[in-house]
Write an enzyme that holds these catalytic residues in place. Structure first.
Site, PDB file in Angstrom:
ATOM      1  N   GLU A 239      -4.254  37.849   8.188  1.00 14.39           N
ATOM      2  CA  GLU A 239      -4.787  37.581   9.527  1.00 14.39           C
ATOM      3  C   GLU A 239      -5.107  36.089   9.652  1.00 14.39           C
ATOM      4  O   GLU A 239      -5.201  35.395   8.640  1.00 14.39           O
ATOM      5  CB  GLU A 239      -6.047  38.415   9.754  1.00 14.39           C
ATOM      6  CG  GLU A 239      -5.751  39.909   9.658  1.00 14.39           C
ATOM      7  CD  GLU A 239      -6.944  40.781  10.020  1.00 14.39           C
ATOM      8  OE1 GLU A 239      -8.070  40.246  10.137  1.00 14.39           O
ATOM      9  OE2 GLU A 239      -6.720  41.990  10.206  1.00 14.39           O
TER      10      GLU A 239
ATOM     11  N   GLY B  14      -6.682  35.486   4.623  1.00 19.19           N
ATOM     12  CA  GLY B  14      -5.415  35.400   3.910  1.00 19.19           C
ATOM     13  C   GLY B  14      -5.571  35.914   2.491  1.00 19.19           C
ATOM     14  O   GLY B  14      -5.159  37.029   2.177  1.00 19.19           O
TER      15      GLY B  14
ATOM     16  N   CYS C  76       2.845  47.517  -2.389  1.00 15.47           N
ATOM     17  CA  CYS C  76       4.052  46.907  -1.802  1.00 15.47           C
ATOM     18  C   CYS C  76       4.235  45.499  -2.355  1.00 15.47           C
ATOM     19  O   CYS C  76       5.345  45.081  -2.704  1.00 15.47           O
ATOM     20  CB  CYS C  76       3.929  46.802  -0.283  1.00 15.47           C
ATOM     21  SG  CYS C  76       3.544  48.351   0.538  1.00 15.47           S
TER      22      CYS C  76
ATOM     23  N   ARG D 154       6.554  40.935  -5.218  1.00 18.12           N
ATOM     24  CA  ARG D 154       6.281  39.776  -6.086  1.00 18.12           C
ATOM     25  C   ARG D 154       7.181  39.776  -7.310  1.00 18.12           C
ATOM     26  O   ARG D 154       7.594  38.722  -7.791  1.00 18.12           O
ATOM     27  CB  ARG D 154       4.821  39.816  -6.548  1.00 18.12           C
ATOM     28  CG  ARG D 154       3.864  39.453  -5.471  1.00 18.12           C
ATOM     29  CD  ARG D 154       2.447  39.854  -5.849  1.00 18.12           C
ATOM     30  NE  ARG D 154       1.535  39.517  -4.775  1.00 18.12           N
ATOM     31  CZ  ARG D 154       0.328  40.055  -4.630  1.00 18.12           C
ATOM     32  NH1 ARG D 154      -0.108  40.957  -5.505  1.00 18.12           N
ATOM     33  NH2 ARG D 154      -0.438  39.688  -3.638  1.00 18.12           N
TER      34      ARG D 154
ATOM     35  N   GLU E 208       2.433  35.977  -0.601  1.00 18.46           N
ATOM     36  CA  GLU E 208       2.387  37.051  -1.608  1.00 18.46           C
ATOM     37  C   GLU E 208       1.353  36.739  -2.690  1.00 18.46           C
ATOM     38  O   GLU E 208       1.574  37.008  -3.862  1.00 18.46           O
ATOM     39  CB  GLU E 208       3.770  37.224  -2.238  1.00 18.46           C
ATOM     40  CG  GLU E 208       4.827  37.567  -1.232  1.00 18.46           C
ATOM     41  CD  GLU E 208       5.150  39.050  -1.206  1.00 18.46           C
ATOM     42  OE1 GLU E 208       4.574  39.809  -1.990  1.00 18.46           O
ATOM     43  OE2 GLU E 208       5.977  39.437  -0.370  1.00 18.46           O
TER      44      GLU E 208
ATOM     45  N   THR F 150      -1.512  33.471  -3.397  1.00 18.36           N
ATOM     46  CA  THR F 150      -1.293  32.075  -3.744  1.00 18.36           C
ATOM     47  C   THR F 150      -1.294  31.908  -5.264  1.00 18.36           C
ATOM     48  O   THR F 150      -1.778  32.766  -6.009  1.00 18.36           O
ATOM     49  CB  THR F 150      -2.399  31.163  -3.175  1.00 18.36           C
ATOM     50  OG1 THR F 150      -3.628  31.475  -3.842  1.00 18.36           O
ATOM     51  CG2 THR F 150      -2.572  31.361  -1.668  1.00 18.36           C
TER      52      THR F 150
END
Ligand SMILES: Cc1cc2nc3c(=O)[nH]c(=O)nc-3n(C[C@H](O)[C@H](O)[C@H](O)COP(=O)(O)OP(=O)(O)OC[C@H]3O[C@@H](n4cnc5c(N)ncnc54)[C@H](O)[C@@H]3O)c2cc1C
Lengths: 387, 261
Positions: free
Chosen positions: A136, A140, A241, A246, A366, A368
């Protein structure tokens, strides 16, 4: 074209015939269909949408899943596909990661039979496009603090809030949106065209320019009751997910790094200064040797992780390590490669600065680099340092 | 209808070739093998015909060793070939083009194909001998370097590019050998689901005796005495300065040093 990629430790021998054939098929497709057009799309800031159906026909989406038009290939094959796509461009690989791991995977794993039936065949064939909304504007790295909310209202859920930095957002037919229902994170399938749902594209990016990135806005959106993902509650839904995606990124980064290495080796042998090829100078050789070293280690890491994924025993911390390491080294290699090309490194005659700019996104999305570092710190010490 | 595509496994065109120390052949280690690109065109044309004509079978035929199987699956069966025949025999490893043509002709006869496509040339030895020899051994006509092929009535029409931008149209009946030029068809990319399906397709391995041939039949008539790489390029000198200066220097060197002016 770069047909024979770096394989210093004969890692090819560790792959099955099938994995190699799949890798070679994707590579041939990237050579023929992506490389000739990608610089123009990157410069123009456009996503090569015409490739979506082709990628579907080639069988690139949802490869790790079974049924509903998905082939059930190994995770190693999935990783190799990501590697080859990102040898082309991180934007193409991002598209595939989102489609396969962030959209098809949750529908396959957490969706109802009717949801699978409805969406998976079209997503597999590329007739339909999906996106994944977790981040959002104000949340994050801490998605658990999200403010997007769903409320149960009779025959529908009412969705309010916004998602930010969403890959494929403006071109998606379906958005997998994570929102809180009675304080618990749940997944919702929001269809394009639903009243109150808009997805304006974010422009002016310096990175991932051949990929669509959007905001998702939910202004009192009525989502039918049957569009909630029934199979999961809590953050573990989106995190599962992300683990799958990743893992693929760890391979993808090696593709970008490999492209930069190939370009650097070639350039160092053909460019002469002071009457000698650049590659004859010790400093340049040290740079090339450093790339070779890191790519080789990264390949072993991803290969081993793929096997663990296939055996169903990969831990998410192991995925964190591979994602953070391989993207980190790829970005480093791209920067060094850019430098090694001198002025030529900043123009589109060479792929290096495009990869470099792309990887600046890949190191952030995905999870940091620093957040994955803290995940490892927590695994080592048992102490969570990020909240 | 039954169509064969005869293919050769060759080093990838961007391979770095090195010669064995004793000069008897090329060093195969580290080489990436592919189906020769013109043969890939031949496969595509065969598959296109099969797709347009229900009930047509495409058989891929090659002479090679165990390594050929992976190439056949990835490069031929994954792009539409129905099954493959691999002729593998120690005697063929040291044979010549005529020996290979005999083996292929025997397969084409055994399979009773109507039509056999070959690439017009293999990118390794550039010999262009095998298709013509096979056609002669079978007593079939051959159309070489076809750039277009169509079924017409009970026969076919083929177009070949001849010099000066002219085209020649050839009509004929089956059986026939056709060799593929680049323009005949555009090879498709192997799709992942097809790669998976190809794993289950049949690859039959035949020896010479399965084909009614003996080692003596393929004993080489041509002996290669040795292989050598072309001499490496002489040193290149880049002339500096302005275009005018460089041009003047170039003329001087051509006149005074190379003595060609
Ligand atoms: C091109 C692109 C595409 C994307 N696609 C998607 C998508 O499809 N779907 C989706 O949901 N999201 C997507 N994202 C969003 C991405 O996942 C987030 O950007 C990422 O999670 C980081 O969040 P943030 O940008 O808000 O940064 P922040 O969380 O604000 O972080 C800023 C900096 O602070 C650091 N930091 C934050 N918290 C800590 C801490 N506790 N300790 C130490 N350092 C900290 C971070 O490491 C980072 O360096 C995309 C992003 C990009 C750039």
């Amino acid at each position: 074209m770069r047909h024979k990629p770096l394989d210093f430790y004969d890692i090819d021998d560790l792959l099955t015939d099938e994995d190699r054939q799949i890798r070679d098929a994707v590579r041939a497709w990237v050579d023929g269909r992506v490389l000739p057009i990608i610089e123009d799309h990157f410069q123009a800031g456009t996503f090569p949408a015409h490739l979506v159906r082709e990628m579907g026909e080639m069988g690139f989406f949802g490869t790790q899943l079974e049924g509903y038009g998905c082939p059930g290939l190994s995770y190693t094959a999935y990783g190799l596909i990501c590697q080859e796509l990102e040898r082309g461009d991180s934007g193409i690989r991002s598209f595939a990661s989102v489609q396969s791991s962030l959209v098809m995977y949750p529908i396959h794993r957490f969706g109802s039979p009717a949801q699978r039936e409805r969406w998976l065949p079209g997503l597999a064939s590329g007739a339909l496009i999906g996106c994944f909304g977790l981040t959002e504007p104000d949340h994050g790295s801490d998605p658990g603090a999200m403010i997007t909310r769903a409320e149960h209202r009779g025959d529908h859920y009412l969705l309010r809030g916004a998602k930010m930095w969403i890959t494929n957002g403006s071109v998606a037919d379906v958005a997998v949106v994570w929102a809180k229902l009675d304080g618990v994170v749940r997944g919702f399938l929001v269809e394009r065209g639903t009243e109150g749902f808009s997805a304006p594209e974010l422009k002016n990016k310096h990175s991932l320019r051949a990929s669509v990135t959007s905001e998702l806005v939910f202004d009192e959106v009525r989502v039918p009751l049957e569009n909630i993902l029934p199979g999961v509650e809590g953050l573990k839904g989106p995190l599962a997910c992300l683990t799958s995606a990743r893992y693929g990124i760890s391979w993808g980064a090696l593709g970008a790094a490999g492209a930069c290495f190939d370009a650097s080796r070639e350039y160092s042998l053909t460019r002469h200064q002071f009457g000698r090829p650049l590659g004859s100078f010790q400093l340049v050789q040290a740079k090339l040797a450093g790339m070779l070293r890191e790519i080789t280690k990264g390949q072993l890491l991803s290969w081993r992780l793929g096997r663990l994924m296939d055996e169903g025993r990969a831990r998410h911390e192991q995925v964190s390590l591979a994602k953070l390491n391989n993207v980190d080294i790829a970005l480093d290699i791209a920067r060094v490669s850019r430098d090694l090309h001198g002025a030529a490194g900043i123009v589109s005659d060479f792929p290096v600065m495009r990869h470099m700019a792309n990887l600046e996104s890949v190191i952030t999305y995905e999870g940091t680099h620093d957040i994955h570092t803290l995940v490892l710190g927590r695994w080592i010490t048992g102490i969570q340092a990020f909240s | 209808m039954k169509i064969a595509a005869c293919v050769k496994i060759t080093p990838a065109t961007d391979s770095r070739i090195s010669i064995l120390a004793d000069g008897t052949g090329i060093d195969a280690s580290g080489i990436k093998w592919i189906i020769s690109p013109y043969d890939q065109v031949a496969i595509e044309q065969a598959v296109l015909l099969a797709e347009a004509n229900k009930g047509t079978e495409v058989v891929i035929v090659t002479v090679g060793d165990d390594n050929a199987v992976a190439q056949l699956r990835a490069g031929a069966l994954a792009v539409g070939g129905d099954r493959a025949v691999l002729v593998q025999d120690a005697a063929l490893a040291n044979s010549d083009n005529l020996g290979v043509a005999k083996a292929l002709a025997a397969v084409l006869k055994k399979e009773a194909v109507d039509l056999a496509f070959f690439g017009k040339v293999a990118v390794d030895d550039d010999a262009s001998q095998v298709p013509g020899m096979a056609a002669e051994l079978l007593g079939w006509p051959q159309v070489s370097s076809a750039s277009k092929f169509e079924l017409a009535g009970s026969g076919f029409t083929a177009v070949r590019a001849v010099g000066g931008g002219m085209e020649q149209e050839v009509r004929g009946s089956f059986p026939v050998v056709i060799t593929a030029d680049r323009d005949l068809a555009v090879p498709r990319y192997a799709k992942l689901p097809q790669i998976m399906k190809a794993k289950k397709k049949k690859v039959d391995t035949l020896s010479l005796s399965d084909l009614g041939l003996s080692a003596g039949d393929v004993a080489p008539k041509v002996a290669v005495s040795s292989y050598a790489l072309p001499p490496s390029r002489e040193k290149v000198t880049l002339l500096g300065g302005s275009a005018q200066e460089a041009a003047a220097e170039l003329v001087r060197r051509l006149r005074d040093e190379a003595k060609v002016l």
